[in-house]
Design an enzyme around this catalytic site. Sequence first.
Site, PDB file in Angstrom:
ATOM      1  N   PHE A 112      -7.795 -33.276  -2.959  1.00 13.80           N
ATOM      2  CA  PHE A 112      -8.321 -33.306  -1.413  1.00 13.80           C
ATOM      3  C   PHE A 112      -7.208 -32.677  -0.638  1.00 13.80           C
ATOM      4  O   PHE A 112      -7.323 -32.102   0.592  1.00 13.80           O
ATOM      5  CB  PHE A 112      -8.764 -34.594  -0.930  1.00 13.80           C
ATOM      6  CG  PHE A 112      -7.991 -35.488  -0.451  1.00 13.80           C
ATOM      7  CD1 PHE A 112      -7.750 -35.479   0.971  1.00 13.80           C
ATOM      8  CD2 PHE A 112      -7.021 -36.414  -1.184  1.00 13.80           C
ATOM      9  CE1 PHE A 112      -6.810 -36.424   1.618  1.00 13.80           C
ATOM     10  CE2 PHE A 112      -6.113 -37.054  -0.638  1.00 13.80           C
ATOM     11  CZ  PHE A 112      -6.097 -37.317   0.820  1.00 13.80           C
ATOM     12  N   LYS A 113      -5.836 -32.845  -1.092  1.00 13.12           N
ATOM     13  CA  LYS A 113      -4.506 -32.560  -0.040  1.00 13.12           C
ATOM     14  C   LYS A 113      -4.630 -31.265   0.094  1.00 13.12           C
ATOM     15  O   LYS A 113      -4.156 -30.531   0.930  1.00 13.12           O
ATOM     16  CB  LYS A 113      -3.652 -33.180  -0.589  1.00 13.12           C
ATOM     17  CG  LYS A 113      -3.679 -34.786  -0.307  1.00 13.12           C
ATOM     18  CD  LYS A 113      -2.493 -35.617  -1.159  1.00 13.12           C
ATOM     19  CE  LYS A 113      -2.799 -36.980  -0.786  1.00 13.12           C
ATOM     20  NZ  LYS A 113      -1.933 -37.847  -1.365  1.00 13.12           N
TER      21      LYS A 113
END
Length: 489
Positions: A112-113
């Site tokens: 998700f980063k």
Amino acid sequence: MEYVSTRGGARAVNFEGALLSGYAPDGGLFMPQCIPSLDRDTLRRWSSLSYPGLVKELCSLFIPAELVPRNALHELIDRAFSRFRHKDVVHLSRLKDGLNVLELWHGVTYAFKDLSLSCTGQFLQYFLEKKQKHVNILVGTSGDTGSSAIESVRGQKNVDIFVLLPKGLCTQIQELQMTTVIEDNVHVFAAHGNSDEIDEPIKELFADVNFAGKYNLMSLNSINWSRIMVQIAHYFYAYFQCAPSLDTTPLPVVEIVVPTGGGGNITAGCIAQKVGLPIRLVAVVNNNDIIHRTVQHGDFSLAESVKATLAPAMDIQEPYNVERILWLLSGSDSCQIKTLMEQFNISKRLKLPEDLHRKLSETLGSCSASDEDIVGAMRRCWEENQYLLCPHSAVAAHYHYSQPHSIPRCCLAPASPAKFQDAVLRANLVPQIPPEITALTAMETRSNPLERGWDWAQVLRGRIEAVAQQWEAQAGQFAPQSRVGTPAR
């Protein structure tokens, strides 16, 4: 829109200043001086937007058009998401038993980063190109941040990135995603220590104001406001996907379950709440449960050591973004936050004042999951849906399976199970590995060791100084004649 330190001892900066910083000079974290508020009509209008559309609207709240014109901002965000594998960038999977899983991991590194860092990398390059400036990025990682940060700036001529990873404590894939990037501006250090130990030399270098200023040090960890800002969009997208209708009064509430380690993602959720999104937040952690203890008992105190778990990206004992949450809940009382954090920094123990603990427990629910809980959630999700969860997403699913719900609920999925084969095997399931992940094992690797007993901060100082000298020499060589000898900083 100006940004101030949570501890009140640093001058206010604009978005560019917050972006190009690490910790504020007083040791605090930058936050918007005021949080905008959205009305019901705006929420209804936004409800039909795509994920990139929501990112554009939210970033526009915090980045003045005088600093980045709107058309330029939109182009930067479109460019950031151009490498994502899913046409919608993120995707909601609706599974049995009311389990809604928001897949935030369709970026280059399957984490998700990638969402926030791809945007942050574009914002960074925008300002650096305008000012012909060079920065040195210093990043500590427990697994996913390092590779996402590297991908966001790899090959950029105005940036060098220095990443510290905990040798042997990431998964093999996480480590390979960092060490196989052979670029002149990428410098990976494999440290014989855990995630919290890695943070110490980084804090030391940022605390040296003269050094940090001379070498233009900045961070892409979630101490960087830009990361938090982009992540606010997760909550709006999750809400609009899961809310049954926006035609009722009051608007329906959606519960969002957030796996968290350093606390950056849950901080973004608190800001979404503050902006006016009707969500209930639950912070879920593994056996490193300081956030859970803080929410439940007001006990923000370190355990004796970091515990290695099946969800390694959450193996963090000191979640620095809790400071931002406390600042928000205190009514931006920087004096109180400065006192509390100084006390914590000295003793590594803190009992929250009663009123602050009450506000925190009203804002957040919490849950802690053991490795057995993680494995159980992974197995159940597969048996009921033939759907693989990564161990971090399984922490959220464990909460879902163990807690009945009367309102819609969305579990955030921070990473692909492809990155965590050992955990999948531990659950007696079969890993599903994309070819680009398999290819990593045959690629050349490069990293620098940081052994126990070495002065890690001094090693980093030496490398940063050498890289900066090399960049200045090259800048002088290729600069127009009038600029030779005066490279921009």
